[in-house]
Design a protein around this motif. Structure first.
Motif, PDB file in Angstrom:
ATOM      1  N   ASP A 180       0.756  -1.212   0.165  1.00 43.70           N
ATOM      2  CA  ASP A 180      -0.004   0.007  -0.021  1.00 43.70           C
ATOM      3  C   ASP A 180       0.967   1.111   0.011  1.00 43.70           C
ATOM      4  OD1 ASP A 180       1.246   0.063   2.621  1.00 43.70           O
ATOM      5  OD2 ASP A 180      -0.838   0.250   3.651  1.00 43.70           O
ATOM      6  N   TRP A 181       2.134   1.167  -0.534  1.00 46.39           N
ATOM      7  CA  TRP A 181       3.106   2.096  -0.382  1.00 46.39           C
ATOM      8  C   TRP A 181       3.521   2.735   0.862  1.00 46.39           C
ATOM      9  CZ3 TRP A 181       5.515   2.262  -5.034  1.00 46.39           C
ATOM     10  CH2 TRP A 181       4.836   1.702  -5.960  1.00 46.39           C
ATOM     11  N   SER A 182       3.290   1.833   1.967  1.00 47.12           N
ATOM     12  CA  SER A 182       3.525   2.347   3.374  1.00 47.12           C
ATOM     13  C   SER A 182       5.164   1.778   3.450  1.00 47.12           C
ATOM     14  CB  SER A 182       2.666   2.027   4.399  1.00 47.12           C
ATOM     15  OG  SER A 182       2.735   0.538   4.388  1.00 47.12           O
ATOM     16  N   GLY A 183       5.884   2.041   4.531  1.00 46.96           N
ATOM     17  CA  GLY A 183       6.866   1.345   5.124  1.00 46.96           C
ATOM     18  C   GLY A 183       7.853   2.236   5.451  1.00 46.96           C
ATOM     19  N   GLU A 184       8.915   1.777   5.922  1.00 48.40           N
ATOM     20  CA  GLU A 184      10.086   2.689   6.644  1.00 48.40           C
ATOM     21  C   GLU A 184      10.997   3.339   5.429  1.00 48.40           C
ATOM     22  OE1 GLU A 184      13.685   1.814   9.537  1.00 48.40           O
ATOM     23  OE2 GLU A 184      11.943   0.618   9.734  1.00 48.40           O
ATOM     24  N   VAL A 185      11.128   4.778   5.548  1.00 48.55           N
ATOM     25  CA  VAL A 185      11.977   5.373   4.718  1.00 48.55           C
ATOM     26  C   VAL A 185      13.382   5.046   4.888  1.00 48.55           C
ATOM     27  CG1 VAL A 185      12.677   7.696   3.856  1.00 48.55           C
ATOM     28  CG2 VAL A 185      10.394   7.276   4.701  1.00 48.55           C
ATOM     29  N   THR A 186      14.255   4.826   3.553  1.00 48.44           N
ATOM     30  CA  THR A 186      15.582   4.759   3.438  1.00 48.44           C
ATOM     31  C   THR A 186      16.051   6.109   3.023  1.00 48.44           C
ATOM     32  OG1 THR A 186      15.473   3.731   1.296  1.00 48.44           O
ATOM     33  CG2 THR A 186      15.436   2.040   3.288  1.00 48.44           C
ATOM     34  N   THR A 187      17.284   6.364   3.659  1.00 47.32           N
ATOM     35  CA  THR A 187      17.882   7.669   2.775  1.00 47.32           C
ATOM     36  C   THR A 187      18.061   7.549   1.342  1.00 47.32           C
ATOM     37  OG1 THR A 187      20.127   6.975   3.521  1.00 47.32           O
ATOM     38  CG2 THR A 187      18.815   8.323   5.107  1.00 47.32           C
ATOM     39  N   LYS A 188      18.153   6.294   0.813  1.00 45.03           N
ATOM     40  CA  LYS A 188      18.600   6.502  -0.706  1.00 45.03           C
ATOM     41  C   LYS A 188      17.321   6.614  -1.208  1.00 45.03           C
ATOM     42  CE  LYS A 188      20.485   3.402  -4.100  1.00 45.03           C
ATOM     43  NZ  LYS A 188      20.981   1.996  -4.381  1.00 45.03           N
ATOM     44  N   MET A 189      16.262   6.189  -0.867  1.00 43.86           N
ATOM     45  CA  MET A 189      15.079   6.236  -1.518  1.00 43.86           C
ATOM     46  C   MET A 189      14.387   7.651  -1.404  1.00 43.86           C
ATOM     47  SD  MET A 189      14.045   3.750  -3.496  1.00 43.86           S
ATOM     48  CE  MET A 189      12.416   4.137  -3.722  1.00 43.86           C
ATOM     49  N   LEU A 190      14.334   8.102  -0.205  1.00 40.75           N
ATOM     50  CA  LEU A 190      13.951   9.460  -0.054  1.00 40.75           C
ATOM     51  C   LEU A 190      14.491  10.414  -0.866  1.00 40.75           C
ATOM     52  CD1 LEU A 190      11.947  11.163   1.756  1.00 40.75           C
ATOM     53  CD2 LEU A 190      14.110  11.220   3.519  1.00 40.75           C
ATOM     54  N   ALA A 191      15.873  10.515  -0.737  1.00 35.88           N
ATOM     55  CA  ALA A 191      16.710  11.258  -1.718  1.00 35.88           C
ATOM     56  C   ALA A 191      16.539  11.284  -3.026  1.00 35.88           C
ATOM     57  CB  ALA A 191      18.334  11.089  -1.430  1.00 35.88           C
ATOM     58  N   ALA A 192      16.192   9.882  -3.727  1.00 35.58           N
ATOM     59  CA  ALA A 192      15.825   9.665  -4.992  1.00 35.58           C
ATOM     60  C   ALA A 192      14.701  10.351  -5.524  1.00 35.58           C
ATOM     61  CB  ALA A 192      16.149   8.293  -5.408  1.00 35.58           C
ATOM     62  N   MET A 193      13.757  10.204  -4.482  1.00 34.59           N
ATOM     63  CA  MET A 193      12.273  10.296  -4.731  1.00 34.59           C
ATOM     64  C   MET A 193      12.149  11.750  -4.912  1.00 34.59           C
ATOM     65  SD  MET A 193       9.682   7.340  -3.402  1.00 34.59           S
ATOM     66  CE  MET A 193       8.207   8.678  -3.823  1.00 34.59           C
ATOM     67  N   CYS A 194      12.922  12.571  -3.667  1.00 32.55           N
ATOM     68  CA  CYS A 194      12.610  14.140  -3.658  1.00 32.55           C
ATOM     69  C   CYS A 194      13.341  14.617  -4.623  1.00 32.55           C
ATOM     70  CB  CYS A 194      13.284  14.472  -2.421  1.00 32.55           C
ATOM     71  SG  CYS A 194      12.189  13.971  -0.740  1.00 32.55           S
ATOM     72  N   SER A 195      14.471  14.264  -5.205  1.00 35.65           N
ATOM     73  CA  SER A 195      15.197  14.765  -6.287  1.00 35.65           C
ATOM     74  C   SER A 195      14.534  14.650  -7.513  1.00 35.65           C
ATOM     75  CB  SER A 195      16.528  14.148  -6.223  1.00 35.65           C
ATOM     76  OG  SER A 195      17.142  14.594  -7.467  1.00 35.65           O
ATOM     77  N   ARG A 196      14.170  13.348  -7.798  1.00 33.92           N
ATOM     78  CA  ARG A 196      13.450  12.933  -9.222  1.00 33.92           C
ATOM     79  C   ARG A 196      12.097  13.624  -9.440  1.00 33.92           C
ATOM     80  NH1 ARG A 196      13.619  12.158 -14.143  1.00 33.92           N
ATOM     81  NH2 ARG A 196      13.703  10.145 -15.122  1.00 33.92           N
ATOM     82  N   PHE A 197      11.236  13.707  -8.272  1.00 34.22           N
ATOM     83  CA  PHE A 197      10.071  14.168  -8.220  1.00 34.22           C
ATOM     84  C   PHE A 197      10.169  15.607  -7.981  1.00 34.22           C
ATOM     85  CE2 PHE A 197       8.914   9.797  -7.665  1.00 34.22           C
ATOM     86  CZ  PHE A 197       8.061   9.484  -8.903  1.00 34.22           C
ATOM     87  N   GLY A 198      11.117  16.316  -7.396  1.00 36.83           N
ATOM     88  CA  GLY A 198      10.949  17.713  -7.038  1.00 36.83           C
ATOM     89  C   GLY A 198      10.221  18.019  -5.906  1.00 36.83           C
ATOM     90  N   VAL A 199       9.981  17.250  -5.032  1.00 38.47           N
ATOM     91  CA  VAL A 199       9.100  17.483  -3.761  1.00 38.47           C
ATOM     92  C   VAL A 199       9.828  17.448  -2.432  1.00 38.47           C
ATOM     93  CG1 VAL A 199       7.173  16.219  -4.831  1.00 38.47           C
ATOM     94  CG2 VAL A 199       8.528  14.994  -3.631  1.00 38.47           C
ATOM     95  N   PRO A 200       9.335  18.223  -1.513  1.00 41.27           N
ATOM     96  CA  PRO A 200      10.087  18.230  -0.206  1.00 41.27           C
ATOM     97  C   PRO A 200      10.037  17.070   0.537  1.00 41.27           C
ATOM     98  CG  PRO A 200       8.128  19.904  -0.302  1.00 41.27           C
ATOM     99  CD  PRO A 200       8.138  19.190  -1.628  1.00 41.27           C
ATOM    100  N   MET A 201      10.751  16.727   1.419  1.00 39.04           N
ATOM    101  CA  MET A 201      10.699  15.400   2.278  1.00 39.04           C
ATOM    102  C   MET A 201       9.348  15.385   2.986  1.00 39.04           C
ATOM    103  SD  MET A 201      14.585  14.716   3.595  1.00 39.04           S
ATOM    104  CE  MET A 201      14.645  16.361   4.248  1.00 39.04           C
ATOM    105  N   ASN A 202       8.854  16.372   3.884  1.00 37.50           N
ATOM    106  CA  ASN A 202       7.838  16.338   4.417  1.00 37.50           C
ATOM    107  C   ASN A 202       6.495  16.111   3.638  1.00 37.50           C
ATOM    108  OD1 ASN A 202       7.254  18.726   3.466  1.00 37.50           O
ATOM    109  ND2 ASN A 202       7.109  19.860   5.205  1.00 37.50           N
ATOM    110  N   ARG A 203       6.439  16.018   2.540  1.00 41.02           N
ATOM    111  CA  ARG A 203       5.430  15.907   1.472  1.00 41.02           C
ATOM    112  C   ARG A 203       5.111  14.246   1.316  1.00 41.02           C
ATOM    113  NH1 ARG A 203       4.310  17.640  -4.488  1.00 41.02           N
ATOM    114  NH2 ARG A 203       2.484  16.335  -4.994  1.00 41.02           N
TER     115      ARG A 203
END
Length: 122
Positions: free
Chosen positions: A73-96
């Protein structure tokens, strides 16, 4: 009275005094950063990404990385690698797309509206 022997202490006259120590439960704060499932799902949907394999390809990471990071369901524990990749690629802030440490993520709920199943963060 044998179960209270560790809490039994006689006074100077030999009179027993029993100390009752209340049991307390400490509230445990979880400082794990977790995905906000509805926000991740909306972000992916808005970018025409429907599967974990498509997300891995879009981000340029291994599929195993995405599968380890996200539940169904797209839940789970954040990893720094995935958080950085998603924020960078999608152009969204982390808290979103991720919770702050110590705050609970909104759990997705399902509601039926006019015969249609709608998924809302609740």
């Amino acid at each position: 009275m044998s179960d209270l022997s560790d809490k039994f202490e006689p006074d100077r006259n030999g009179v027993g005094i029993v100390f009752f120590v209340p049991t307390t439960t400490t509230s445990h704060t979880d400082y794990t950063i977790r995905w906000i499932p509805q926000a991740v799902e909306n972000l992916l949907h808005n970018n025409d990404i429907m599967t974990k394999a498509e997300l891995a390809s879009f981000l340029g990471v291994a599929r195993s990385t995405v599968y380890k990071t996200f539940e169904d369901d797209w839940s789970g524990e954040v990893t720094t690698k995935m958080l950085a990749a998603m924020c960078s690629r999608f152009g969204v802030p982390m808290n979103r797309i991720a919770t702050e440490p110590g705050r609970a993520a909104a759990r997705p709920t399902r509601r039926r509206t006019a015969g249609v199943s709608v998924r809302l963060a609740g």
